[in-house]
Design an enzyme around this catalytic site. Structure first.
Site, short mmCIF file in Angstrom:
data_model
loop_
_atom_site.label_atom_id
_atom_site.label_comp_id
_atom_site.label_asym_id
_atom_site.label_seq_id
_atom_site.Cartn_x
_atom_site.Cartn_y
_atom_site.Cartn_z
N ASP A 343 0.83 -1.21 0.00
CA ASP A 343 0.00 0.00 0.00
C ASP A 343 0.86 1.27 0.00
O ASP A 343 1.94 1.29 0.61
CB ASP A 343 -0.85 -0.05 1.28
CG ASP A 343 -2.05 0.84 1.21
OD1 ASP A 343 -2.15 1.64 0.27
OD2 ASP A 343 -2.90 0.74 2.13
N TRP A 459 -4.03 -8.74 -3.46
CA TRP A 459 -5.41 -8.18 -3.59
C TRP A 459 -5.98 -8.11 -2.17
O TRP A 459 -6.28 -9.13 -1.57
CB TRP A 459 -6.23 -9.11 -4.48
CG TRP A 459 -7.66 -8.75 -4.69
CD1 TRP A 459 -8.60 -8.46 -3.75
CD2 TRP A 459 -8.34 -8.67 -5.95
NE1 TRP A 459 -9.81 -8.22 -4.33
CE2 TRP A 459 -9.68 -8.34 -5.69
CE3 TRP A 459 -7.96 -8.85 -7.28
CZ2 TRP A 459 -10.64 -8.19 -6.70
CZ3 TRP A 459 -8.90 -8.72 -8.28
CH2 TRP A 459 -10.22 -8.38 -8.00
N ASP A 460 -6.16 -6.91 -1.69
CA ASP A 460 -6.59 -6.69 -0.31
C ASP A 460 -8.09 -6.33 -0.26
O ASP A 460 -8.68 -5.94 -1.28
CB ASP A 460 -5.75 -5.54 0.27
CG ASP A 460 -5.52 -5.67 1.76
OD1 ASP A 460 -6.26 -6.40 2.42
OD2 ASP A 460 -4.58 -5.01 2.27
N ASP A 530 -2.67 -10.45 9.69
CA ASP A 530 -1.82 -9.26 9.83
C ASP A 530 -0.90 -9.39 11.03
O ASP A 530 0.00 -8.58 11.22
CB ASP A 530 -2.69 -8.01 10.00
CG ASP A 530 -3.10 -7.43 8.65
OD1 ASP A 530 -2.62 -7.94 7.63
OD2 ASP A 530 -3.91 -6.49 8.63
#
Ligand code: DGJ
Length: 730
Positions: A343, A459-460, A530
């Protein structure tokens, strides 16, 4: 080739001759047996170990409908409940036809049922794989009534499970604590495992379960049924334990707020429920899921995965050309094969510097990356590695050019304000809308057209649907929103895969929010969580391994203290945990010491040696971290049983504690294996280093492993871990 097994309706019945017919649905080692009579219901008879013809001949027709429907036995739980166009609430299905056809990889059985009174059809499918013990089952409905039929409940499948100390293993969790294992006996009442997130469906619970039929779950013994609902959206698994001899298991789309208005001649297809059975305990069931995944349910499941560095925890949003070049140089120098820019690389009018803006504006931020992406790709190429990039294409921020242009593309109830998610400004795009589907496909397509050498996409998806409303769907269709979102998503994924079959794509969704076989056929792997803390990862990866293979489990070495738990874990332990999945790194290499880099280099080189066994081998879980025995251990064994990798992680530290010696599993008893420790930090080799042991000895006795590492006093800490490579000796 298509075969009509029988078209009974009325023919035999009219001759006054009614005899039950069996439908035997078999995989290499399992059978699912159904039966039916002329003009009667489809019955479930048996699911378990493969049956002989004699067994089948001797079995009586089943007691339970294979697909219970609502209306004429109202107190029971049902798979399908409808309201007919004329308001009638009942269904009564009879078998019309049974077909079977051979496909390349499976035998497909199709049971056509029809309501006795209404022109409403239900077709049940059973796909039995030739090469793996997995049966996928799903349903299709259609009708020719005058008006719409309301689908109130529409489960993919039903399975009766004989009572008798049956235990359920399922996964639950939350962000940064995904896939925690829960094991519980099935007691009277209803157990529900469900999801209503709208976008992601595996953070809080998982759509996969295992049933241990012989009491408390055991890893390598006992009969186990495994079930996985292959669906990316809201789901509901129900297990009803009533007064009967059976538990009643239903799995399908979560029908809450999703009543579906089925038009005449429209076909509604449910997602598949995949069923497996093993007599080798939970691990045996996992091996079936993993083989099926690698051969049929995972994009490029037969290809080894690259060792990568992902930029997120290293630099977060602070992406710039210099840092990207430096990170690429570092991972290349340590033997890595791929760099992924996470990101923060995009946004022109609104640069993506925080999570409060820019989603939707998928153009390069030229201030951060003045020479553009082609330059980064060239840099990567020059260093002999591949380049990957992060996107979150289903989303927008209120502060974005996309939202300014298309405020109507966002999911939102008519007449109400938008409800925002991450960063206080994130919103979900309306994938029910074909124009939005084109846009989302275009995000990938444009990147791949401009930069065809992109090798990997992360791909988030970082937000739930918080606001029920689609500007695209009509007033009568609003209750289709969740279903149509996922139809839209699947449509986009199919288009991407048709055009870019070899592109590696990671399913990330705030960590492990999209770990499900509904989506995985379009993705090569997923981000487990995460949370990269090695100790907590042991628990999460343990649970995830119940249903998903190591090849798909992105498992990264990160900094210490860890950014999520702030735990200080030595590098050796972090490496030994990450090496049990698809190895990667999530760190700024610039912050590492030379000796740390050396350890990484060694680990990467050694991982390359064991990668085929880890990524394509069979899992045997040995000692569970959940059993709190002070140690956790598992191993992977190559399909030929000529190689294996054994992992041993100490879970807690007390002086003079007594840890169990771990017995191995899955080896060939008669075969001899040489032992070699990987990632060694001790001054002296282990006693077993280079020694040869029989599989029989390793499986009945196991190896004695020291509880601590033999290192300088200044380097001592409470952690200890071992990775052993086993190679067959001729
Ligand atoms: C959530 C993901 O899970 C992280 O790995 C990272 O990609 C961030 N999103 C980026 O915003």
């Amino acid at each position: 080739m298509k075969r009509l097994i029988i078209c009974l309706l009325g023919i035999l019945g009219s001759l006054g001759y009614v005899e039950a017919e069996n439908i035997e649905i078999s995989t290499p080692h399992t059978s699912l047996l159904l039966s039916y009579e002329t003009g009667g219901a489809l019955k479930w008879v048996y699911y378990g170990n493969k049956l002989s013809e004699t067994d089948i001949r001797s079995m009586k027709s089943g007691q339970w409908d294979a697909y219970p429907v609502y209306g004429l036995n109202t107190p029971s739980e049902t798979a399908l409940s409808v309201r007919h166009a004329d308001g009638n609430m009942t269904l009564q299905l009879e078998v019309c036809e049974v077909e079977s056809s051979s496909q390349d990889d499976a035998e497909l059985f199709k049971v056509l049922l029809k309501d006795k009174v209404y022109p409403l059809h239900v077709t049940l499918y059973y796909k039995a794989y030739h090469d793996v013990d997995m049966i996928e089952t799903w349903a299709e409905y259609s009708h020719q009534e005058k008006g719409e039929v309301l689908l109130n409940q529409f489960a993919s499948a039903y399975l009766p499970i004989r009572r008798g100390d049956v235990w359920l293993s399922s996964l639950y969790g939350s962000w940064a604590n995904e896939a925690r294992l829960v094991q519980e006996p099935l007691l009277p009442g209803m157990k529900i495992v469900k999801n209503k997130d709208g976008v992601r469906n595996s953070h809080t619970a998982h759509a996969e379960v295992m049933f241990s039929l012989d009491g408390q779950p055991r890893e390598n013994e006992g009969r186990v049924i495994g079930a996985a609902l292959c669906y990316s959206g809201n789901y509901k698994l129900r297990i009803d334990t009533d007064e009967s001899e059976y538990h009643h298991f239903f799995a399908g789309i979560n029908e809450e707020n999703s009543t579906y208005r089925l038009k005449a001649d429209e076909v509604f297809r449910t997602p598949e429920l995949a069923l497996t059975y093993s007599e080798e305990g939970l691990s045996g069931c996992s091996r079936n899921f993993h083989r099926w995944a690698r051969t049929h349910k995972l994009a490029n499941g037969d290809q080894l995965r690259k060792i990568l560095l992902n930029s997120w925890e290293g630099v977060y949003f602070k992406i710039d050309e210099e840092k990207m070049e430096q990170m690429m140089a570092d991972i290349a120098s340590m033997g890595g094969e791929l760099f992924v820019m996470d990101d923060g690389w995009f946004g022109d009018k609104y640069p993506r510097n925080t999570d409060r803006s820019s989603l939707g504006d998928w153009m390069v931020n030229e201030k951060k990356l003045p020479s553009g992406i082609n330059h980064l790709i060239d840099e990567a190429k020059g260093k002999g590695i591949k380049f990957g990039i992060w996107i979150e294409p289903e989303m927008a921020n209120l502060k974005s050019e996309l939202y300014e242009m298309h405020p109507d593309w966002v999911l939102k109830a008519k007449g109400r304000d938008v409800v925002t998610g991450r960063g206080g400004t994130q919103v979900v795009l309306d994938l029910a809308n074909p124009e939005v589907q084109d846009f989302v496909f275009g995000v990938v397509d444009t990147l791949m057209t401009r930069y065809p050498e992109i090798d990997y996409i992360k791909w988030d998806a970082n937000m739930s649907i918080l606001n029920h409303g689609s500007g695209y769907l009509g007033a009568e269709e609003q209750s289709r929103m969740y279903i149509d979102y996922h139809r839209g998503l699947e449509n986009v994924c199919q288009r991407i895969r048709r055009k870019y079959p070899k592109l590696t794509i990671q399913a990330c969704a705030s960590g492990g929010g999209r770990v499900n076989y509904g989506l995985l056929p379009y993705f090569d792997e997923f981000w487990v969580s995460d949370n990269t803390d090695a100790l907590q990862r042991i628990y999460m990866q343990w649970g995830t391994s119940y249903f998903f293979p190591a090849i798909a489990m992105a498992s990264h070495i990160s900094a210490s203290p860890n950014h999520q738990t702030f735990r200080t874990v030595p590098l050796k332990y972090r490496i030994d945990v990450a090496m049990s999945g698809r190895l990667g790194m999530e760190i700024q290499p610039q912050d590492m010491t030379e000796s740390e880099k050396e350890l990484y280099r060694k680990a990467i080189a050694e991982y390359k040696e064991i990668r085929p066994v880890v990524q394509q081998g069979d899992i045997y879980r040995l000692v569970s971290p959940y059993d709190k025995l002070g140690v956790a251990s598992l191993m992977y064994v190559s399909p030929k049983k000529d190689e294996a990798v054994f992992y041993w992680w100490k879970m807690e530290h007390f002086h003079n504690q007594h840890l169990p010696r771990v017995k191995m599993a899955g080896l060939e008893p008669e075969t001899y294996y040489r032992i070699h420790e990987l990632n060694r930090i001790d001054k002296q080799p282990l006693d077993c280093e280079g020694q040869v042991f029989s599989g029989a000895y390793l499986m009945s006795n196991g190896l004695e492993l020291p509880y601590n590492h033999l290192v300088d006093r200044t380097e001592k800490n409470e952690y200890a871990s071992r990775v052993l490579r086993l190679e067959k000796v001729d």
